[in-house]
Design an enzyme around this catalytic site. Sequence first.
Site, mmCIF file in Angstrom:
data_model
loop_
_atom_site.group_PDB
_atom_site.id
_atom_site.type_symbol
_atom_site.label_atom_id
_atom_site.label_comp_id
_atom_site.label_asym_id
_atom_site.label_seq_id
_atom_site.Cartn_x
_atom_site.Cartn_y
_atom_site.Cartn_z
ATOM 1 C CE1 TYR A 201 -2.844 -3.250 1.548
ATOM 2 C CE2 TYR A 201 -4.331 -1.573 0.709
ATOM 3 C CZ TYR A 201 -4.098 -2.869 1.109
ATOM 4 O OH TYR A 201 -5.124 -3.785 1.064
ATOM 5 C CE1 TYR A 385 -5.472 -4.694 4.191
ATOM 6 C CE2 TYR A 385 -4.860 -6.973 4.617
ATOM 7 C CZ TYR A 385 -5.084 -5.935 3.729
ATOM 8 O OH TYR A 385 -4.945 -6.153 2.378
HETATM 9 C C1 PHB Z 1 -7.344 -6.397 -4.974
HETATM 10 O O1 PHB Z 1 -8.171 -6.184 -5.871
HETATM 11 O O2 PHB Z 1 -6.479 -7.279 -5.079
HETATM 12 C C2 PHB Z 1 -7.383 -5.569 -3.750
HETATM 13 C C3 PHB Z 1 -8.223 -4.481 -3.690
HETATM 14 C C4 PHB Z 1 -8.244 -3.696 -2.535
HETATM 15 C C5 PHB Z 1 -7.414 -4.009 -1.474
HETATM 16 C C6 PHB Z 1 -6.587 -5.119 -1.531
HETATM 17 C C7 PHB Z 1 -6.556 -5.886 -2.677
HETATM 18 O O3 PHB Z 1 -7.395 -3.237 -0.361
#
Ligand code: PHB
Length: 394
Positions: A201, A385
């Site tokens: 992120y 999370y």
């Molecule tokens: C994903 O589409 O892989 C995805 C989208 C949002 C997130 C994490 C992964 O926070």
Amino acid sequence: MRTQVAIVGAGPSGLLLGQLLHKAGIDAIVIERQSPEYVLSRIRAGVLEQVTVDVLDEAGVGARMHREGLVHGGFDLLFKGERHRIDMSRLTGGKNVMVYGQTEVTHDLMDARAAAGLTTVYEASNVAVHDFDTDRPRVTYEKDGVKHEVVCDFIAGCDGFHGVCRASAPRNAIREYEKIYPFGWLGILSDTPPVHHELIYVNSQRGFALCSQRSTTRSRYYLQVPLTDKVEDWSDEAFWQELRMRLDPAAREHLVTGPSIEKSVAPLRSFVTEPLRFGRMFLAGDAGHIVPPTGAKGLNLAATDVKYLSQAFIEFYADQTQAGIDSYSERCLKRIWRAERFSWWFTSLMHRFPGEGEIAQKFQEAELDYLIHSEAGSRTIAENYVGLPLDFGR
Ligand code: PHB
Ligand code: RFL
């Protein structure tokens, strides 16, 4: 026709509910506006909480997920050009998430439904819900020019944000809370190995980015873009170039690029409907609430709604009790608001907000710096999370 539960929408919420009810011997029909191919072509979620994994197992559709899904015990936060790992597993006493695409979850649910010989009506038009303030609700729709009516005990509104169920709730009985963010996410899917074995992120001066994945050979990347940007504005080359600029030097070097196999822009929104029950109609999943995708909570909330709703119906038929039905909305909303708060907070922490100036970036960097150096701060982000436990706060 007559059934016990009429489910509107064959996204993950509707299909999962259908499967859980089938396991409990409750009769249901699923009515979907689109074709199965269209439903499968929507590339969305990628991260499943343990609670979701458990519900999929309970529904008997977890085998391929356990074979092919990737278990992640941490993720990286990248800010001020450096990456820092949040060791979710250590910080939460061994909890992990499962990286397995929503497309695959939907596929597995469709296969299970077909194998059990259960009815899904695809490409139904003019779907409408009626009489849910009585004990004999109905759903009507048209298929190939022929009108159909389903008489049922309950209607499950699993028809997403733009569905007909929430729109049919009486205006004086519904309250909606909404925040629209001043940017979108441009997503790309490509058959290239992920830049890192876990998710990254990214908070950068150029805006948010996310490096995600679907497998060891398929990557999913996102860029924060202005709401006015269209997919056509972004060539693959422009996407990769911008992503590279938001990454740290090591990731930049490891990034393998290639042609996109899907590209789309998604708006970001926080939205909650209260209540989630209107007589004998219940809203579940995106029909009742939306989170910005930053916290990876949307599909996971849908799975908990559906778990609670299936339990309520099972208790109603097996034990002749209304208790689960009466507490459905309140029970779900508690969990929904917690996930809404986390998703809003994480979104606010990671994105550039137009017009907020450089001091906003400094505040974000200082907060991220605090989070990674404080055990309490790191644990806060990790426990949210991976998903708060179902009995949290009780
Ligand atoms: C994903 O589409 O892989 C995805 C989208 C949002 C997130 C994490 C992964 O926070
Ligand atoms: P869906 O998937 O929207 O399915 C609803 C279905 O209802 C049908 N429908 C109708 N059917 C009959 N009659 C009508 N009138 C109808 N109107 C609509 C639609 O065609 C559709 O098939 O809702 P559902 O099942 O509640 O599932 C919710 C999830 O799709 C959603 O929450 C997640 O995708 C959100 N999300 C994420 N969630 C996570 O948990 N983890 C993630 O990593 C994650 N990443 C994301 C995401 C969503 C994203 N976008 C595009 C908003 C990433 C992105 C980019």
